[in-house]
Design a protein around this motif. Structure first.
Motif: not given
Length: 691
Positions: A1-20
């Motif tokens: 899923x790839x879009x160019x939008x204005x909004x909010x994005x939260x990124x979480x990263x750890x040693x075992x994984x990532x989440x957005x």
């Protein structure tokens, strides 16, 4: 899923994984086009002229000539570094030529995804996804996204995994489900791939399939297709390898199918000579297996219905290093039908001119079949690609390509040769030149096309800078012209003059002119008052048969003044007026508008501030008025970066005045970044005039 939008994005990263997770509210609709490359830098035109500026994503995609849903190469282009785009016309021009075929005669495409402002009520677009490592040999991922566009609802859910089954062995899989339109059109797609690489064996087995109702515009996958394949090699001894392959490609829309299986043996002979002999079987239905892209062009091969074909062929290939040269290699391959007159031959070679230049050539001729594998087409076809990619001098590039027109039927052939340079004429004076010519070699096309560009940049004088550019393109469809001027002048310590102009003429029928001139005033000594005054003019004109059919002309004047009577208090006043005249088929409409805005900002602390705003828009003289008022909180997230969240109790929208501030009703988020030459490592120096 790839879009160019204005909004909010939260990124979480750890040693075992990532989440957005992301969310956006607006009126944007995604569109995607995939255009066959023409061996030129452009121009390439996207259909919509209402593209949201800076929302495009441009890629160069190479598809397998025999399995069109399989992507061989995908490169993301960078704006201004790799290409430029004109939002007003949708014209896309690359820095270097985009070949129509790659070295192995696979078709190349220009893929553009962009956002369109569709109007109507606002709606939400939101989703979340991530990946997590389970142990040391398994990683799993998931994604869910939803577009609540009332005119085109879209949802996507999917999952993926990557598993290491052993040393050099990987299994990758993904599955996705889409729901489109009025929530009654569902589609599924999946991909599974097994790879193994070791000293004695190399293998790849894959399966890719999607329903004709699968609709994911962010994906290069073509719905309604299935691609299956297995390729591998096994080392028998130090000089001998056994190679095998099996492929199937299907088109669910037409019921077309193609099956291929082959086996060969490769032997390294003396003096860098490698020989290969083998057998291939192929079978294809009468229905075509070539898909048609959304832009209307076929991906590869002949899409017309023909008689079914089943063939068996024997093939031989020789690859050699040229004696006395470590830079040159050549090859020749021939394939002949067993029991029929089908044949295919290919010759080619590579020569490395020097470290940063390479010459390559391929020529293929086919009779009774198309490409490497059999298809439902007969008759002789030829494809040729000859390319040079080299740095010319220090700031230039030479490129040349001889290709099969449209990369498909081979009936027309064209040659393209071009040269781009950046010439340092003197200190602070730079010239940019570009030349490109496309000449017909055979077929029905009879008109050559030429593109010439010249530009000058002057930056030596500390008090003024300037740029000028002129571009001319001629082609069978008409002549295009593009010109631009830019100028900035430091009048004094407090005053600066800025100006720029763009002129665009398309096919002698469409003309656009856009000019801006401004004065900037900044109190250098006290820094309490600063102001910007701007005049802008835009003209759009369309002619037919030498007579104007439509003409749109608008003029805008604006003034922005900021006053800071004390360190913690800032007042801002803005005024703008516009006049628009639209003429179509001798009918004329005239509109006027004026905007007045006021704002007060109070510093609550060193990092936080609070602002109150009020505005009024008067249209058609003073007969129609719209009011707006709101408040916002601002926060200095880091040095020179301010993030603000505000809400307008009531408001209005006018596209011509959108650069002056947020006036639409409802919540908004604003980012402000202040910078000067010190951001790029340059010291701040006082202005001194030249002798």
């Amino acid at each position: 899923f790839d879009r160019s939008l204005t909004g909010l994005l939260q990124h979480v990263e750890s040693k075992r994984g990532v989440a957005d997770a992301f969310a956006s509210r607006g009126r944007l609709h995604q569109a995607t086009e995939e255009l066959p490359a023409r061996g030129l830098s452009g121009p390439y035109f996207i259909a919509s002229g209402a593209t949201v500026e800076n929302s495009e994503r441009v890629e160069i995609v190479t598809r397998d000539r025999n399995q069109p849903a399989v992507i061989i190469d995908r490169k993301v282009m960078v704006r201004f570094q790799d290409y430029t785009i004109e939002p007003s016309t949708g014209r896309l021009v690359f820095r270097v030529a985009v070949p129509s075929l790659d070295e192995n005669l696979n078709p190349v495409f220009v893929r553009v995804s962009y956002e369109i402002e569709q109007g109507g009520p606002q709606f939400m677009t939101y989703g979340a996804g991530g990946a997590y490592r389970v142990g040391s040999n398994l990683e799993v991922g998931a994604l869910a996204a939803r577009d609540e566009n009332p005119l085109d609802r879209q949802s996507l859910v999917g999952g993926s995994f990557t598993a290491m089954l052993g040393d050099g062995t990987y299994l990758v899989g993904e599955a996705a489900h889409t729901t489109s339109g009025d929530l009654d059109r569902d589609g599924n797609a999946f991909r599974l791939e097994l790879r193994h690489r070791s000293a004695r064996a190399n293998a790849r087995v894959y399966a890719l399939r999607g329903d004709s109702t699968f609709d994911n515009r962010s994906s290069t996958f073509i719905g309604g297709r299935a691609e299956y394949g297995a390729r591998g090699s096994v080392v028998i001894d130090a000089e001998t390898r056994l190679l095998g392959e099996g492929l199937r490609t299907e088109d669910d829309r037409t019921g077309g199918r193609r099956d291929v299986a082959g086996l060969s043996i490769e032997r390294a002979l003396s003096h860098g000579l490698i020989a290969e002999v083998g057998y291939r079987w192929a079978d294809q239905t009468a229905a075509p297996v070539t898909p048609v892209l959304p832009s209307g062009g076929a991906v590869a091969g002949n899409a017309g219905e023909q008689a079914p074909i089943a063939s068996q062929t024997a093939r031989a290939r020789l690859t050699a290093r040229v004696p006395g040269s470590t830079r040159t290699s050549v090859f020749a391959e021939y394939e002949s039908g067993l029991g029929n007159d089908a044949h295919r031959g290919t010759i080619g070679g590579d020569y490395r001119l020097f470290d940063r230049a390479r010459l390559y050539a391929r020529h293929e001729w086919v009779g009774g079949q198309d490409g490497t594998f059999a298809t439902a087409g007969e008759g002789d076809r030829q494809r040729t690609v000859l390319g040079i990619d080299a740095d010319y001098l220090r700031n230039g590039q030479l490129f040349s390509e001889y290709r099969a027109r449209d990369a498909i039927d081979g009936r027309d052939a064209e040659a393209s040769i071009g040269l781009r340079n950046r010439w340092p004429i003197a200190r602070g004076l730079m010239a940019n030149t570009s030349f490109e010519r496309v000449s017909p070699l055979s077929g029905t096309t009879s008109t050559a096309s030429v593109a010439v560009t010249g530009a000058l940049e002057y930056t030596a004088n500390p008090l003024w800078k300037g740029t000028a550019r002129l571009e001319w393109r001629t082609s069978p469809t008409g002549d295009d012209y593009l010109g631009s001027l830019g100028y900035v002048r430091k009048l004094s310590n407090d005053w600066t003059l800025l100006g720029r102009s763009l002129w665009d003429q398309l096919n002698s029928t469409d003309r656009r002119e856009h000019s801006q001139i401004g004065l900037a005033w900044r109190e250098t000594d006290r820094n309490r008052v600063n102001a910007l005054f701007r005049l802008e003019s835009v003209l759009d004109k369309t002619d037919a048969d030498g007579q104007p059919t439509s003409r749109s002309q608008s003029s805008l004047a604006a003034a922005l003044v900021n006053v800071q009577p004390s360190p913690g208090l800032t007042f801002s006043a803005r005024y703008a007026a516009k006049l628009s005249v639209d003429t179509r088929d001798e009918l004329s409409a005239r509109t006027t508008a004026q905007l007045v805005m006021g704002r007060a900002t109070f510093d609550l602390s060193r990092r936080m501030d609070f602002g109150l705003m009020a505005s009024v828009l008067a249209s058609d003289g003073l007969s129609r008025r719209n009011y707006g008022t709101g408040a916002e909180f601002g926060f200095i997230a880091m040095r020179n970066l301010r993030i603000a969240a505000g809400y307008n109790l009531f408001g209005f929208t006018d596209q011509d005045f959108k650069s002056l501030g947020n006036t639409q009703r409802g919540p908004y988020v604003d980012l402000g970044f202040k910078f000067d030459e010190s951001l790029f490592g340059e010291p701040r120096t006082p202005l001194t005039r030249s002798p």
